[in-house]
Design a protein around this motif. Structure first.
Motif, PDB file in Angstrom:
ATOM      1  N   HIS A 106       0.803  -1.219   0.000  1.00 12.61           N
ATOM      2  CA  HIS A 106       0.000   0.000   0.000  1.00 12.61           C
ATOM      3  C   HIS A 106       0.835   1.268   0.000  1.00 12.61           C
ATOM      4  O   HIS A 106       0.375   2.319  -0.437  1.00 12.61           O
ATOM      5  N   ALA A 107       2.088   1.173   0.446  1.00  9.60           N
ATOM      6  CA  ALA A 107       2.975   2.333   0.394  1.00  9.60           C
ATOM      7  C   ALA A 107       3.180   2.741  -1.062  1.00  9.60           C
ATOM      8  O   ALA A 107       3.077   3.920  -1.416  1.00  9.60           O
ATOM      9  N   GLY A 108       3.448   1.753  -1.911  1.00  8.65           N
ATOM     10  CA  GLY A 108       3.677   2.018  -3.326  1.00  8.65           C
ATOM     11  C   GLY A 108       2.429   2.561  -3.993  1.00  8.65           C
ATOM     12  O   GLY A 108       2.483   3.515  -4.779  1.00  8.65           O
ATOM     13  N   GLN A 109       1.283   1.941  -3.655  1.00 12.90           N
ATOM     14  CA  GLN A 109      -0.005   2.379  -4.214  1.00 12.90           C
ATOM     15  C   GLN A 109      -0.280   3.846  -3.841  1.00 12.90           C
ATOM     16  O   GLN A 109      -0.586   4.663  -4.695  1.00 12.90           O
ATOM     17  N   ASP A 110      -0.139   4.166  -2.542  1.00 12.50           N
ATOM     18  CA  ASP A 110      -0.437   5.522  -2.075  1.00 12.50           C
ATOM     19  C   ASP A 110       0.515   6.544  -2.696  1.00 12.50           C
ATOM     20  O   ASP A 110       0.102   7.631  -3.104  1.00 12.50           O
ATOM     21  N   ALA A 111       1.808   6.170  -2.750  1.00 11.82           N
ATOM     22  CA  ALA A 111       2.795   7.101  -3.310  1.00 11.82           C
ATOM     23  C   ALA A 111       2.513   7.357  -4.791  1.00 11.82           C
ATOM     24  O   ALA A 111       2.534   8.502  -5.250  1.00 11.82           O
ATOM     25  N   LEU A 112       2.237   6.294  -5.533  1.00 12.39           N
ATOM     26  CA  LEU A 112       1.999   6.450  -6.972  1.00 12.39           C
ATOM     27  C   LEU A 112       0.704   7.229  -7.227  1.00 12.39           C
ATOM     28  O   LEU A 112       0.618   8.033  -8.150  1.00 12.39           O
ATOM     29  N   ASP A 113      -0.287   7.006  -6.379  1.00 12.87           N
ATOM     30  CA  ASP A 113      -1.549   7.730  -6.512  1.00 12.87           C
ATOM     31  C   ASP A 113      -1.305   9.239  -6.325  1.00 12.87           C
ATOM     32  O   ASP A 113      -1.839  10.064  -7.053  1.00 12.87           O
ATOM     33  N   SER A 117      -1.643  12.382  -9.114  1.00 11.25           N
ATOM     34  CA  SER A 117      -2.870  13.117  -8.780  1.00 11.25           C
ATOM     35  C   SER A 117      -3.275  14.125  -9.867  1.00 11.25           C
ATOM     36  O   SER A 117      -4.461  14.322 -10.126  1.00 11.25           O
ATOM     37  N   ALA A 118      -2.291  14.722 -10.536  1.00  9.83           N
ATOM     38  CA  ALA A 118      -2.629  15.685 -11.595  1.00  9.83           C
ATOM     39  C   ALA A 118      -3.081  14.991 -12.876  1.00  9.83           C
ATOM     40  O   ALA A 118      -3.545  15.628 -13.815  1.00  9.83           O
ATOM     41  N   PHE A 119      -2.898  13.660 -12.912  1.00 10.30           N
ATOM     42  CA  PHE A 119      -3.218  12.924 -14.157  1.00 10.30           C
ATOM     43  C   PHE A 119      -4.275  11.843 -13.930  1.00 10.30           C
ATOM     44  O   PHE A 119      -4.265  10.802 -14.558  1.00 10.30           O
ATOM     45  N   GLY A 120      -5.160  12.061 -12.971  1.00 13.06           N
ATOM     46  CA  GLY A 120      -6.259  11.109 -12.747  1.00 13.06           C
ATOM     47  C   GLY A 120      -6.010  10.092 -11.656  1.00 13.06           C
ATOM     48  O   GLY A 120      -6.839   9.227 -11.399  1.00 13.06           O
ATOM     49  N   LYS A 351       2.290  15.598 -21.340  1.00 15.79           N
ATOM     50  CA  LYS A 351       2.837  15.218 -20.038  1.00 15.79           C
ATOM     51  C   LYS A 351       2.057  14.072 -19.375  1.00 15.79           C
ATOM     52  O   LYS A 351       2.631  13.213 -18.710  1.00 15.79           O
ATOM     53  N   ALA A 352       0.742  14.063 -19.608  1.00 15.46           N
ATOM     54  CA  ALA A 352      -0.074  12.979 -19.035  1.00 15.46           C
ATOM     55  C   ALA A 352       0.342  11.634 -19.605  1.00 15.46           C
ATOM     56  O   ALA A 352       0.347  10.618 -18.921  1.00 15.46           O
ATOM     57  N   GLY A 353       0.712  11.640 -20.870  1.00 14.62           N
ATOM     58  CA  GLY A 353       1.154  10.417 -21.529  1.00 14.62           C
ATOM     59  C   GLY A 353       2.448   9.912 -20.929  1.00 14.62           C
ATOM     60  O   GLY A 353       2.630   8.710 -20.710  1.00 14.62           O
ATOM     61  N   ARG A 354       3.341  10.862 -20.637  1.00 11.70           N
ATOM     62  CA  ARG A 354       4.604  10.477 -20.001  1.00 11.70           C
ATOM     63  C   ARG A 354       4.340   9.909 -18.604  1.00 11.70           C
ATOM     64  O   ARG A 354       4.881   8.860 -18.239  1.00 11.70           O
ATOM     65  N   ALA A 355       3.491  10.609 -17.853  1.00 10.78           N
ATOM     66  CA  ALA A 355       3.186  10.163 -16.481  1.00 10.78           C
ATOM     67  C   ALA A 355       2.581   8.760 -16.480  1.00 10.78           C
ATOM     68  O   ALA A 355       2.939   7.912 -15.665  1.00 10.78           O
ATOM     69  N   GLU A 356       1.695   8.503 -17.413  1.00 11.09           N
ATOM     70  CA  GLU A 356       1.046   7.190 -17.478  1.00 11.09           C
ATOM     71  C   GLU A 356       2.068   6.091 -17.775  1.00 11.09           C
ATOM     72  O   GLU A 356       2.058   5.027 -17.155  1.00 11.09           O
ATOM     73  N   THR A 357       2.981   6.373 -18.697  1.00 14.75           N
ATOM     74  CA  THR A 357       4.007   5.376 -19.029  1.00 14.75           C
ATOM     75  C   THR A 357       4.920   5.114 -17.841  1.00 14.75           C
ATOM     76  O   THR A 357       5.266   3.967 -17.543  1.00 14.75           O
TER      77      THR A 357
END
Ligand code: MG
Length: 378
Positions: A106-113, A117-120, A351-357
């Motif tokens: 959950h640490a990884g999940q929370d951090a990645l979320d 945050s700016a990308f959904g 930038k959203a595309g980069r973040a998603e990748t």
């Protein structure tokens, strides 16, 4: 081949099939093929080095995402067989349900979320669907594993309304507040039986929690304290195993009895009738459900918030957010395959595309790979 199956169970004949139609196999049905594709996937192999609660270097006897998924599948198959539901479908859903989990639990999940945050945002459960629909590369003509509609529906256990609105037919039930198949409902509860019991088991064996911590949940406390008394002269570990064994059996039996009665009372005869209901039919009795919730609260307060687990959590957050930030600045640090995807995605959504990748790349990492990437990048 299934010997006997109820009319409200999912079958190959009533399946909504695959997005990309395929010729049926000579002797494996579509759900067996789904399960086999999941077992042979890269994401499934990586589950062995992904944290459940304890990071792998804490010891080799604790659960990992892989052993968790196998325990969920075992419980789900027992339930399905007894309720005359589709055993192969529940096995496929169970083995795939956590494929989208990040490293460090959950640490990884929370951090990645937070990073996303700016990308959904980032949802590990939705990521499991992305893994089987998009990220696994197995076929020349389409991405993903091309699983059946029913397996994909079961994998997506929860989903924000915002996301549900944009993902098409699988999102509909979250917008309409209707139910998934009984097989999907069943795996969801098999998941909670598995993690509550194995976290209790790992927590007690690691010494991070004690039997006295369970006092507020009478059902669990009674079983553990009885076993402890009986084993005063014997092996403490055996007492823990015996208690967990007993609890899983009681919970599974309760779930079977309660669900069987609910199904009978509802008079459903088809999958479509099940899916049109507002309430699930697979459920615990009220008494057990209350105790189950109490146990969850105890684990949250005593185990997941334990200073030792908390330290692992903080460390996981640092690893994941550092890697994310470094790769957003320097996407050329990703392996070539991910760089190519990144370029394509950037052309579409910048930038959203980069973040998603970057998020897909990080979510796919094992704990140990993430640690080595963190060292390399910082
Ligand atoms: Mg799970």
């Amino acid at each position: 081949m299934l010997e006997k199956i109820a009319s409200y169970a999912v079958t190959e004949a009533t399946s909504k099939g695959r997005v990309h139609p395929e010729t049926p196999h000579d002797y494996r049905n579509c759900f067996q093929r789904d399960r086999d594709r999941i077992i042979h996937s890269t994401a499934f192999r990586r589950l062995i080095y992904k944290t459940q609660v304890f990071v792998h270097h804490e010891g080799d006897s604790y659960r990992t995402r892989l052993t968790h998924s196998i325990e969920v599948a075992q419980i789900a198959r027992t339930l399905a067989r007894e309720l005359l539901l589709n055993e192969e479908l529940v096995e496929a859903i169970a083995l795939a349900h956590d494929l989208g989990h990040t490293p460090f639990g959950h640490a990884g999940q929370d951090a990645l979320d937070k990073c996303m945050s700016a990308f959904g945002g980032f949802e590990h459960n939705y990521q499991s669907l992305r893994v089987v629909d998009q990220l696994e590369q197995r076929y020349p003509d389409f991405p993903g594993l091309n699983l059946t509609h029913e397996t994909r529906e079961g994998i997506l256990k929860h989903c924000s309304k915002k996301r549900a609105a944009i993902i098409g037919d699988l999102g509909q039930r979250f917008t309409n507040n209707t139910q998934p198949t009984l097989e999907a409902q069943l795996v969801d509860l098999a998941d909670s039986i598995a993690y509550n019991n194995h976290d209790l088991d790992d927590g007690l064996r690691s010494g991070l929690i004690n039997v006295s911590d369970l006092e507020e949940s009478p059902f669990f406390y009674k079983i553990f304290s009885q076993a402890e008394q009986q084993s005063r002269q014997q092996n403490h570990m055996v007492a823990i195993y015996q208690s967990v064994r007993k609890i899983i059996d009681l919970m599974v039996t309760d779930l079977i009895d309660t669900s069987r009665n609910k199904i009978k009372a509802s008079k459903v005869e088809t999958v479509e009738e099940v899916k049109g209901l507002e309430q699930p039919l697979i459920a615990f009795s009220d008494t057990l459900f209350k105790d189950h919730k109490r146990l969850k609260a105890i684990l949250r307060a005593k185990l997941y918030s334990h200073s030792k687990v908390e330290t692992m959590y903080q460390q996981g957050v640092i690893y994941v957010s550092t890697i994310f930030n470094r790769l957003m600045e320097n996407p050329e640090e990703m392996p070539e395959r991910h760089q190519l995807i990144c370029k394509k995605q950037e052309e579409l959504t910048q930038k959203a595309g980069r973040a998603e990748t970057v998020a897909d790349y990080i979510a796919g990492m094992t704990d140990r790979y993430a640690i080595s990437e963190y060292s390399r990048l910082s």
